[in-house]
Write an enzyme that holds these catalytic residues in place. Structure first.
Site, mmCIF file in Angstrom:
data_model
loop_
_atom_site.group_PDB
_atom_site.id
_atom_site.type_symbol
_atom_site.label_atom_id
_atom_site.label_comp_id
_atom_site.label_asym_id
_atom_site.label_seq_id
_atom_site.Cartn_x
_atom_site.Cartn_y
_atom_site.Cartn_z
ATOM 1 N N GLU A 286 6.182 -6.100 3.960
ATOM 2 C CA GLU A 286 5.165 -5.194 4.503
ATOM 3 C C GLU A 286 4.673 -5.699 5.863
ATOM 4 O O GLU A 286 4.458 -6.896 6.052
ATOM 5 C CB GLU A 286 3.985 -5.130 3.521
ATOM 6 C CG GLU A 286 2.806 -4.311 4.002
ATOM 7 C CD GLU A 286 1.563 -4.498 3.157
ATOM 8 O OE1 GLU A 286 0.627 -3.693 3.293
ATOM 9 O OE2 GLU A 286 1.519 -5.457 2.349
ATOM 10 N N LYS A 345 1.981 4.791 3.858
ATOM 11 C CA LYS A 345 1.367 4.327 2.616
ATOM 12 C C LYS A 345 0.392 5.360 2.046
ATOM 13 O O LYS A 345 -0.504 5.831 2.732
ATOM 14 C CB LYS A 345 0.650 2.996 2.851
ATOM 15 C CG LYS A 345 0.237 2.291 1.570
ATOM 16 C CD LYS A 345 -0.437 0.957 1.842
ATOM 17 C CE LYS A 345 -0.792 0.272 0.542
ATOM 18 N NZ LYS A 345 -1.645 -0.901 0.744
ATOM 19 N N CYS A 395 2.978 -2.476 -0.909
ATOM 20 C CA CYS A 395 1.904 -3.309 -1.457
ATOM 21 C C CYS A 395 1.216 -2.673 -2.656
ATOM 22 O O CYS A 395 1.817 -2.518 -3.708
ATOM 23 C CB CYS A 395 0.901 -3.657 -0.360
ATOM 24 S SG CYS A 395 -0.184 -5.048 -0.796
#
Length: 534
Positions: A286, A345, A395
């Site tokens: 990430e 995300k 994540c």
């Protein structure tokens, strides 16, 4: 000497007598937390709730809330101890660290308190049922279902924080967690609470039928699990090679302009190493690139060069800037360096990636004024080069089963998680984060590939077996192979139906017990009035 010993025994005895309930609550919290990393004594969780049950079944439901809260606070404060060094480092304030940590621990403990309150209420009212076995079964079912409902609420309420759901403690118990392909992680939580309640009533009533009931369900789960583990170990249609980068770049240096070139050199060194062996897929962590794509042309060109040197299909995490908005994103680069896909995300971490109520909170926490906000994405873009079909979570997206589900429903044949756990330093947090990937693999029967900047990277097969993994806080290149498949589980197709069933069962039992409580109240009240008038 004997007198001193006697006095000590009396003091200890009086202390235990006076604080017995609180001691039992603490024991529950401690037994539950040692079932998680770094202890991983997962079997303790099957008896962890017995001390708490001993307390709340002997007190009214108002006191039970307090005792449940205490047990939850011990569990969360110890399990999430890593908040202290993390917040201390980033805020530089002891006071802000302690206040923020205690607020989160207290919030999470409320769920324990609510569970104890409602369970106590139902338990007290089931005592009015003449058939004691039936009454206990009702309490067992209600307690197990209610716990699942509260975990589900915690997963999504106020953006959600489903860290250390009780079912995650079993991530190493591969045979048992195969139930997740039907019920998700919530099904494992249900089984754990079910066993605790059965064991408690076995001890309380001294009747082995409750023990046999728990063992029966565990045995059925293990038989099912053994069959499914064998079927899905190294399960898939085609094998691919993968190189997983764990860059271990210091969080302080990551966004320091002075270290940009140094970071890019580290990434290029990895690319050169990868290029020595032909690799189908290259997975980077990430936000591994020290800048924003595509507006920082030098960084963007460097990313293309790195992908071109490494060869293969490259999945690279980076910040993304588009239309005056910033995103935490991941990019897919072909082996010639061309960028063909981007995923933004979907779930942002409060106070990490966006600041809720920033204008208000910044008055009390000045550091918030220095922090920017990311924008939330909403896509489930599957990355494909025509051979591999990747569902890439970033994540904290792996906290949420729904996101991985949607990727698979969109065509993903393998799941990926890119993380940056450098925030957590050398604590239990990286492993607590990693264990969620095991469940996402089983729930969807997909291989799971994890690349962490500083944390735990690894390869998990469709059975939940960890094929290989790295140590946390090490700079390392992990090579391996994985299989992809287009199999869809019951959970993938239908989602959290098991949770909805638990909701209906909980509401039904609570409604019936409330009616019984009201009837009993009016009967007692009418008797009192008749006696008073006479």
């Amino acid at each position: 000497m004997n007198t001193c010993l006697i006095k000590t025994k009396v003091i200890v005895s009086n202390f235990i007598k006076n604080y017995r309930n609180i001691i039992f609550c603490c024991i529950t919290g401690l037994l539950a937390v040692v079932s998680f990393p770094k202890f991983n004594l997962f079997f303790f969780v099957y008896i962890a709730f017995i001390p708490l049950l001993f307390v709340i079944t002997r007190n009214d439901f108002k006191k039970s809330f307090l005792y449940g809260f205490i047990a939850g606070f011990i569990f969360n404060a110890w399990g999430l101890y890593w908040l202290l060094p993390m917040l201390e480092f980033y805020t530089g304030s002891h006071l802000q660290t302690i206040v923020s940590s205690c607020c989160l621990w207290a919030y999470l403990s409320l769920y324990w308190g609510v569970w104890a309150l409602f369970f106590s209420f139902v338990y007290i009212n089931t005592r009015k049922i003449k058939n004691i076995i039936f009454a206990n079964i009702v309490a067992i079912i209600f307690g197990s279902c209610l716990w699942v409902v509260l975990e589900y609420i915690r997963t999504y309420f106020l953006t959600g924080f489903p860290w250390m759901l009780i079912g995650y403690s079993q991530f190493k118990f591969i045979e048992l967690i195969q139930l997740s392909e039907i019920c998700g992680v919530y099904g494992i939580s249900f089984l754990i609470l079910f066993c605790n309640l059965c064991f408690y009533f076995w001890i309380k009533e001294n009747q082995e039928k409750y023990l046999y009931l728990a063992l029966f369900f565990v045995l059925i789960s293990l038989v099912f699990g053994a069959i499914r583990t064998e079927k899905f170990t190294f399960f898939g249609e085609e094998e691919f090679s993968v190189a997983i980068v764990q860059s271990n770049i210091d969080q302080n240096r990551k966004w320091d302009e002075a270290y940009k070139e140094h970071i890019l050199d580290i990434l290029k060194d990895f690319a050169v190493k990868i290029s020595k062996n032909k690799t189908d897929l290259v997975l980077w962590p990430e936000t591994v690139l020290p800048g924003y794509l595509p507006i920082e042309k030098y960084i963007y060109d460097s990313a293309k060069d790195i992908a071109n040197i490494a060869g293969g299909f490259n999945i690279v995490g980076s910040n993304f800037f588009e239309k005056d908005l910033s995103y935490n994103a991941t990019f897919a680069f072909e082996d010639n360096g061309n960028c063909i896909f981007v995923h933004k995300k979907n779930h942002l971490i409060p106070f990490g990636e966006f600041i809720p109520y920033k204008s208000f909170l910044a008055r009390f926490f000045g550091v918030l004024n220095q922090m920017g906000d990311f924008t939330k994405g909403n896509d489930t873009q599957v990355f494909s080069n025509g051979k591999m079909y990747l569902g890439t979570t970033i994540c904290s997206e792996n906290f949420f089963p729904e996101i991985s589900r949607y990727f698979v429903l969109s065509g993903a044949k393998v799941l990926v998680n890119q993380a940056d756990d450098a925030w957590f330093f050398d604590t239990a947090a990286p492993e607590q984060h990693f264990m969620m990937n095991v469940f996402r693999a089983v729930e969807n029967r997909k291989s799971m590939l994890i690349s962490a900047n500083s944390g735990i990277s690894g390869i998990i097969d469709a059975s939940g077996f960890v094929v290989s993994q790295t140590m946390s806080s090490k700079r390392v290149l992990l090579r391996g192979t994985f299989l992809q498949n287009d199999f869809q589980t019951f959970y993938t197709k239908h989602g959290d139906i098991f949770v909805y069933v638990c909701v209906y069962i909980s509401l039904f039992i609570f409604f019936i017990m409330t009616v019984l409580h009201c009837i009993n109240f009016f009967v007692k009240n009418s008797k009192f009035k008749r006696g008073f008038l006479c």
